[in-house]
Write a protein that holds these residues in place. Structure first.
Motif, PDB file in Angstrom:
ATOM      1  N   THR A  23      59.160 -19.976  29.849  1.00  0.00           N
ATOM      2  CA  THR A  23      59.708 -20.825  28.813  1.00  0.00           C
ATOM      3  C   THR A  23      58.588 -21.327  27.926  1.00  0.00           C
ATOM      4  O   THR A  23      57.417 -21.108  28.176  1.00  0.00           O
ATOM      5  N   ALA A  24      58.959 -22.048  26.876  1.00  0.00           N
ATOM      6  CA  ALA A  24      57.975 -22.450  25.875  1.00  0.00           C
ATOM      7  C   ALA A  24      56.885 -23.324  26.454  1.00  0.00           C
ATOM      8  O   ALA A  24      57.127 -24.167  27.310  1.00  0.00           O
ATOM      9  N   CYS A  25      55.668 -23.119  25.961  1.00  0.00           N
ATOM     10  CA  CYS A  25      54.533 -23.900  26.431  1.00  0.00           C
ATOM     11  C   CYS A  25      54.433 -25.218  25.667  1.00  0.00           C
ATOM     12  O   CYS A  25      55.013 -25.387  24.608  1.00  0.00           O
ATOM     13  N   THR A  48      55.005 -15.671  26.468  1.00  0.00           N
ATOM     14  CA  THR A  48      55.994 -16.676  26.827  1.00  0.00           C
ATOM     15  C   THR A  48      57.159 -16.644  25.853  1.00  0.00           C
ATOM     16  O   THR A  48      58.320 -16.704  26.257  1.00  0.00           O
ATOM     17  N   SER A  49      56.848 -16.534  24.575  1.00  0.00           N
ATOM     18  CA  SER A  49      57.896 -16.475  23.558  1.00  0.00           C
ATOM     19  C   SER A  49      58.703 -15.178  23.678  1.00  0.00           C
ATOM     20  O   SER A  49      59.937 -15.191  23.575  1.00  0.00           O
ATOM     21  N   LEU A 105      64.057 -13.182  25.215  1.00  0.00           N
ATOM     22  CA  LEU A 105      64.747 -12.022  25.787  1.00  0.00           C
ATOM     23  C   LEU A 105      64.607 -10.781  24.916  1.00  0.00           C
ATOM     24  O   LEU A 105      65.552 -10.008  24.732  1.00  0.00           O
ATOM     25  N   VAL A 106      63.423 -10.581  24.377  1.00  0.00           N
ATOM     26  CA  VAL A 106      63.196  -9.451  23.478  1.00  0.00           C
ATOM     27  C   VAL A 106      63.457  -8.120  24.181  1.00  0.00           C
ATOM     28  O   VAL A 106      64.165  -7.249  23.654  1.00  0.00           O
ATOM     29  N   LYS A 133      58.520  -5.155  16.545  1.00  0.00           N
ATOM     30  CA  LYS A 133      58.349  -6.090  15.432  1.00  0.00           C
ATOM     31  C   LYS A 133      58.418  -7.538  15.934  1.00  0.00           C
ATOM     32  O   LYS A 133      57.620  -8.391  15.537  1.00  0.00           O
ATOM     33  N   LYS A 134      59.376  -7.811  16.818  1.00  0.00           N
ATOM     34  CA  LYS A 134      59.515  -9.162  17.361  1.00  0.00           C
ATOM     35  C   LYS A 134      58.310  -9.529  18.220  1.00  0.00           C
ATOM     36  O   LYS A 134      57.842 -10.668  18.188  1.00  0.00           O
ATOM     37  N   MET A 135      57.805  -8.560  18.982  1.00  0.00           N
ATOM     38  CA  MET A 135      56.649  -8.826  19.830  1.00  0.00           C
ATOM     39  C   MET A 135      55.412  -9.119  18.984  1.00  0.00           C
ATOM     40  O   MET A 135      54.660 -10.041  19.257  1.00  0.00           O
TER      41      MET A 135
END
Length: 442
Positions: free
Chosen positions: A28-30, A403-404, A409-410, A434-436
């Motif tokens: 989850t987000a840091c 983490t992102s 859920l990419v 692209k999302k990564m």
């Protein structure tokens, strides 16, 4: 650009963290960066606060930890340890608050090891390189586990346990159908589909569209990777490689297992790792990719006494498919006002005696190679997992961006788009890349 392979790393080299994760934990987000969370002193007495993860059955873990704490308090006059078990699902919020409010922060925390890079970036963890280097027990630390606490050549904690996956299979089903454990990836896929044809009441190999860490071995075995490091090794800058030709071969191999001829997409596309293990444990699947940490759940199910485990096969006969090595670490917060005591406590909680206890009561695989060898002799079921760790452990990018990627859920989205027929492998992997890359941006 350099691929993420342990083989290129020497054990004590000044390398970035090789980030690992505990199966079943979703990153989850840091926390945001903090401006001033450094300790103001180093008290040698007082109360030490510890946050550990709460397990589904926490009593065995608590018993081992209580014994370790009692020994620590006996050896450290004036030290009082308070252990709090925090829910895994809300750990991100609690740790975020701790980073931003040092007065309420613990001295020692347990954390999933994909969080290492992010927590270091946020300034939350103390650099304990000197103490770790002088710790006698640390000389037996598995290189993969050591890299899970290492960022830029500095050590920010101690590994607590490690986990890896292998292939569980039903010995009774294989005997009835005259099958042998598969020795190549093609054999694995063919065997799964043969079982489904002969025994339509079973999934041949339980797979999940949201089971990222079960899919990774297929990508790696085909020569692909999730991402590659840009420029100089140790730069901690990455670019996606999920859309490379080799990675696409692995994606095709994994997604070929979703269908009525093995694990119907309508059912299995939404499954995560726990769902696939449950399918096997409950007698609904003839094979599953599960971890050493899945052993207790399977022993409690209908498959008890009717299964065996082998390393997940690679593309060629005799190869072990590279498996994601996960686990948890312990770290000392930079804000701790009891640094010396906190590091000593960390060594006690992550030491060999405690790790032996956690294996005996929880099945957690030790991070020390000598202790792991001992438990493998004691419990034969551990051997396939130890071989997998020794032969082919691999990792996710050592970047806060992971983490992102995980929380958004990419990769599960990519797999689900493919198995549903909404996108081709080429288009889905290109969109995921692209999302990564966006998440990897500094």
């Amino acid at each position: 650009m350099k691929p993420l392979k342990l083989s290129v790393l020497s054990r004590r080299a000044a390398a970035p963290a090789v980030a690992l994760v505990l199966a079943g934990l979703t990153a989850t987000a840091c926390a945001p960066s903090t401006s001033d969370n450094g300790a103001k002193g180093d008290d040698k007495k007082g109360t030490l606060r510890v946050w550990l993860f709460q397990e589904v059955n926490n009593a065995p873990k608590k018993k081992v930890i209580d014994e370790a704490v009692a020994g620590f308090e006996k050896e450290h006059d004036g030290a009082d340890v308070k252990v709090i078990y925090i829910p895994v699902d809300t750990r991100a919020q609690k740790i975020k608050a701790a980073f931003n409010d040092p007065k309420s922060a613990p001295d020692v925390i347990e954390y999933g090891n994909t969080d290492t890079a992010g927590y270091v970036k946020d300034g939350g963890l103390a650099d304990i390189s000197k103490e770790f280097g002088a710790w006698d027990e640390a000389t037996n630390t598995d290189p993969a586990a050591e890299y899970s606490v290492t960022v830029g050549g500095k050590v920010y904690g101690a590994p607590l346990f490690v986990g890896v996956r292998a292939l569980y299979y039903r010995t009774d089903v294989f005997k009835d159908l005259g099958l042998r454990p598969p020795t190549t990836q093609d054999e694995l896929i063919a065997t799964a589909k043969k079982i489904r044809r002969e025994r339509p009441d079973l999934y041949g190999l339980a797979v999940g569209g949201a089971y990222t860490y079960g899919a990774m071995p297929f990508i790696w075995a085909n020569g692909g990777d999730l991402a590659t490091e840009k420029g100089k090794f140790g730069s901690n800058q990455y670019e996606a490689a999920i859309d490379s030709a080799d990675a696409q071969k692995g994606v095709k191999a994994y997604t070929s297992l979703f269908g009525n001829d093995n694990c119907p997409a309508a059912k299995c596309a939404q499954w995560g790792g726990n769902d696939t293990v449950e399918a096997f444990a409950s007698g609904k699947a003839a094979m599953a990719i599960g971890g050493d940490f899945s052993h207790q759940a399977i022993e409690a199910g209908k498959a008890k006494g009717k299964y065996a485990v082998v390393p997940l096969p690679g593309v060629k006969k005799g190869e072990v498919a590279p498996a994601f090595a996960g686990g948890n670490n312990l770290g000392v917060l930079k804000s701790s006002g009891h640094r010396t005591l906190a590091v000593d406590l960390l060594k006690t909680l992550a030491g060999k005696k405690t790790q032996r206890g956690l294996f005996d009561t929880m099945g957690f695989l030790p991070t020390f190679t000598d202790v792991r060898g001992e438990v493998a002799q004691k419990e034969p079921f551990v051997k396939p997992f130890v071989k997998t760790l020794s032969d082919s452990a691999k990792f996710v990018p050592a970047s806060p961006g992971w983490t992102s990627i995980d929380s958004q859920l990419v990769l599960p989205t990519m797999f689900q788009e493919i198995v549903s027929g909404r996108k081709s492998v080429a288009d889905a992997t290109k969109d995921a890349a692209k999302k990564m890359d966006e998440a990897f941006k500094p």
